[in-house]
Design a protein around this motif. Structure first.
Motif, short mmCIF file in Angstrom:
data_model
loop_
_atom_site.label_atom_id
_atom_site.label_comp_id
_atom_site.label_asym_id
_atom_site.label_seq_id
_atom_site.Cartn_x
_atom_site.Cartn_y
_atom_site.Cartn_z
N PHE A 12 0.84 -1.19 0.00
CA PHE A 12 0.00 0.00 0.00
C PHE A 12 0.89 1.25 0.00
CE2 PHE A 12 -2.37 -3.15 2.67
CZ PHE A 12 -3.30 -3.51 1.70
N ILE A 13 0.55 2.22 -0.84
CA ILE A 13 1.31 3.46 -0.86
C ILE A 13 0.36 4.65 -0.91
CG2 ILE A 13 3.30 2.39 -1.96
CD1 ILE A 13 2.51 3.65 -4.57
N ARG A 14 0.82 5.76 -0.36
CA ARG A 14 0.05 7.00 -0.38
C ARG A 14 0.80 8.03 -1.19
NH1 ARG A 14 1.93 10.35 3.51
NH2 ARG A 14 2.81 11.34 1.69
N THR A 15 0.15 8.61 -2.17
CA THR A 15 0.78 9.66 -2.95
C THR A 15 0.71 10.97 -2.18
OG1 THR A 15 -1.19 10.42 -4.14
CG2 THR A 15 -0.05 8.49 -5.02
N MET A 16 1.36 12.00 -2.71
CA MET A 16 1.39 13.29 -2.02
C MET A 16 0.10 14.08 -2.20
SD MET A 16 5.36 14.34 -2.73
CE MET A 16 5.22 15.90 -1.91
N SER A 17 -0.77 13.62 -3.08
CA SER A 17 -2.03 14.33 -3.31
C SER A 17 -3.18 13.33 -3.45
CB SER A 17 -1.96 15.20 -4.56
OG SER A 17 -1.01 16.23 -4.41
N ASP A 18 -3.99 13.22 -2.42
CA ASP A 18 -5.32 12.59 -2.46
C ASP A 18 -5.39 11.07 -2.51
OD1 ASP A 18 -6.89 15.01 -2.47
OD2 ASP A 18 -6.22 15.33 -4.52
N THR A 19 -4.35 10.38 -2.98
CA THR A 19 -4.55 9.00 -3.42
C THR A 19 -3.83 7.97 -2.56
OG1 THR A 19 -4.75 9.81 -5.69
CG2 THR A 19 -4.34 7.47 -5.41
N ILE A 20 -4.53 6.85 -2.34
CA ILE A 20 -3.94 5.63 -1.79
C ILE A 20 -4.13 4.54 -2.84
CG2 ILE A 20 -4.11 3.86 0.00
CD1 ILE A 20 -5.00 6.03 1.94
N LEU A 21 -3.09 3.72 -3.05
CA LEU A 21 -3.20 2.66 -4.03
C LEU A 21 -2.49 1.40 -3.55
CD1 LEU A 21 -0.31 2.46 -5.90
CD2 LEU A 21 -1.09 4.77 -6.44
N ALA A 22 -2.77 0.29 -4.20
CA ALA A 22 -2.17 -0.99 -3.86
C ALA A 22 -1.43 -1.56 -5.05
CB ALA A 22 -3.25 -1.97 -3.40
N LEU A 23 -0.22 -2.05 -4.81
CA LEU A 23 0.59 -2.70 -5.84
C LEU A 23 0.83 -4.16 -5.45
CD1 LEU A 23 3.44 -0.06 -6.43
CD2 LEU A 23 1.54 -0.55 -7.97
N PRO A 24 0.94 -5.05 -6.42
CA PRO A 24 1.34 -6.43 -6.10
C PRO A 24 2.79 -6.46 -5.61
CG PRO A 24 0.42 -6.26 -8.32
CD PRO A 24 0.68 -4.87 -7.85
N VAL A 25 3.07 -7.27 -4.61
CA VAL A 25 4.46 -7.49 -4.20
C VAL A 25 5.13 -8.34 -5.27
CG1 VAL A 25 5.94 -8.68 -2.54
CG2 VAL A 25 4.08 -7.22 -1.74
N SER A 26 6.13 -7.77 -5.93
CA SER A 26 6.74 -8.46 -7.06
C SER A 26 8.14 -7.92 -7.32
CB SER A 26 5.88 -8.28 -8.32
OG SER A 26 6.50 -8.81 -9.46
N GLU A 27 8.99 -8.77 -7.92
CA GLU A 27 10.32 -8.34 -8.33
C GLU A 27 10.27 -7.42 -9.53
OE1 GLU A 27 12.75 -11.76 -8.90
OE2 GLU A 27 12.61 -12.41 -6.81
N LYS A 28 9.13 -7.36 -10.20
CA LYS A 28 8.92 -6.43 -11.31
C LYS A 28 7.82 -5.45 -10.93
CE LYS A 28 10.32 -9.63 -14.98
NZ LYS A 28 9.90 -10.29 -16.25
N LEU A 29 7.99 -4.20 -11.33
CA LEU A 29 6.96 -3.21 -11.07
C LEU A 29 5.73 -3.51 -11.92
CD1 LEU A 29 6.03 -0.57 -9.72
CD2 LEU A 29 7.12 0.68 -11.61
N GLU A 30 4.60 -3.75 -11.26
CA GLU A 30 3.38 -4.08 -11.98
C GLU A 30 2.35 -2.97 -11.81
OE1 GLU A 30 1.94 -7.97 -11.04
OE2 GLU A 30 3.92 -8.90 -11.18
N GLU A 31 1.27 -3.08 -12.57
CA GLU A 31 0.21 -2.08 -12.50
C GLU A 31 -0.55 -2.20 -11.17
OE1 GLU A 31 -0.53 0.44 -14.68
OE2 GLU A 31 1.42 -0.20 -15.48
N PRO A 32 -1.09 -1.08 -10.67
CA PRO A 32 -1.81 -1.11 -9.39
C PRO A 32 -3.01 -2.04 -9.43
CG PRO A 32 -1.29 1.15 -10.01
CD PRO A 32 -0.96 0.29 -11.19
N LEU A 33 -3.28 -2.66 -8.29
CA LEU A 33 -4.47 -3.49 -8.13
C LEU A 33 -5.71 -2.63 -8.00
CD1 LEU A 33 -2.91 -5.98 -5.57
CD2 LEU A 33 -3.43 -6.47 -7.98
N TRP A 34 -5.56 -1.49 -7.33
CA TRP A 34 -6.62 -0.48 -7.24
C TRP A 34 -6.02 0.87 -6.90
CZ3 TRP A 34 -6.31 1.49 -2.41
CH2 TRP A 34 -6.01 0.65 -1.34
N ILE A 35 -6.73 1.91 -7.26
CA ILE A 35 -6.33 3.29 -6.97
C ILE A 35 -7.55 4.02 -6.43
CG2 ILE A 35 -5.45 5.46 -7.91
CD1 ILE A 35 -4.18 3.85 -10.18
#
Length: 291
Positions: free
Chosen positions: A187-210
């Motif tokens: 889970f990560i929080r951006t600096m403006s308005d948004t919380i999103l979820a990323l898959p735990v992976s050795e490669k950067l993947e697209e968010p699961l939700w935003i």
């Protein structure tokens, strides 16, 4: 129990022991049942760092540029790592006999938990101590350590080698992340308005939700925590958000204060404890009507 100065450290608890640091330059261990002092360890400067307890050893960093391992029962020094060029305020993380943390010296460290010897250290591509990965509480899963620094980049590192799996400024995240209880979502929080979820992976993947939460510009260093499928985050302006960890749906939001709230301690998915810069400790229960 009152110390001689302010407390910024989030306590670690194991059985009868409550351990924390104080700005009076000491590390304390109290009895969890009666609050009596079990031991106190004096350092050379304020202790703003948050401890963890693993295998009856306390791991904690200080403002005297020393990271320490103390025996939980006696408070005696097991080892100390002195090769820091800045203070430690974060909460370290333990993984596979390794201790990982950032310091205000631009570096992120991996130490041997038994000896305190340096295994590796990492330095980002933005120079300057104010870009240090020092306020974020790092999280680990599947051999990867994740953290976010004030440089607005999210970093994933191989714990065994210290090499980057990936590093991105795509989401403009700053110092706030979290890990799902099953270790599969970041889970990560951006600096403006948004919380999103990323898959735990050795490669950067697209968010699961935003999810656009609408909290505006926020640079709180409070972390995101999950309990029983619910995640909690508190803003610098005292607003508490709760989201469904699977879908990102906002379950509720609650205005608690006008100041910063520290990382929330959830007891269940509808009961949690907060501490804030007003000096208050609150326990909240969210009724089914609120949810």
């Amino acid at each position: 129990y009152k110390t001689q100065n302010a407390i910024y450290s989030t306590p670690a608890v194991k059985c009868k022991s409550v351990v924390f640091g104080s700005a009076d330059s000491s590390i304390y261990c109290l009895n969890s049942k009666n609050g009596n002092l079990i031991w106190k360890y004096k350092t050379n400067a304020a202790v703003l760092g948050c401890p963890i307890i693993e295998d009856d050893i306390v791991f904690i960093g200080g403002s005297d540029r020393i990271f320490r391992a103390l025996d939980l029962e006696s408070g005696k020094l097991v080892w100390e790592f002195k090769n820091l060029n800045g203070f430690v305020e974060t909460k370290p993380v333990y993984y596979d006999d390794k201790i990982l943390f950032g310091a205000w010296d631009e570096n992120f460290y991996c130490l041997d938990s038994e000896t305190g010897n340096l295994i590796w250290k990492w330095k980002g591509d933005h120079k300057g101590i104010f870009y240090s990965p020092a306020a974020c509480w790092p999280v680990v899963s599947d051999g990867i350590v994740f953290f976010a620094a004030p440089d607005r980049k999210l970093t994933a590192i191989d714990i065994e080698t210290g090499n980057e799996f990936w590093r991105t400024g795509k989401f403009k995240v700053r110092e706030t992340i979290g890990l799902s209880e099953d270790g599969e979502k970041l889970f990560i929080r951006t600096m403006s308005d948004t919380i999103l979820a990323l898959p735990v992976s050795e490669k950067l993947e697209e968010p699961l939700w935003i999810t656009n939460c609408g909290f505006g510009y926020d640079i709180s260093s409070s972390q995101i925590v999950e309990k029983d499928g619910t995640i909690f985050y508190a803003t610098k302006n005292g607003m508490i958000y709760s989201l469904d960890s699977e879908t990102g749906k906002i379950l509720w939001q609650h205005k608690s204060t006008n100041g910063l709230i520290n990382t929330i301690t959830p007891l269940t998915n509808n009961k949690f404890i907060t501490t804030d810069f007003d000096g208050k400790v609150n326990c909240f229960f969210i009724s089914s009507e609120k949810k």
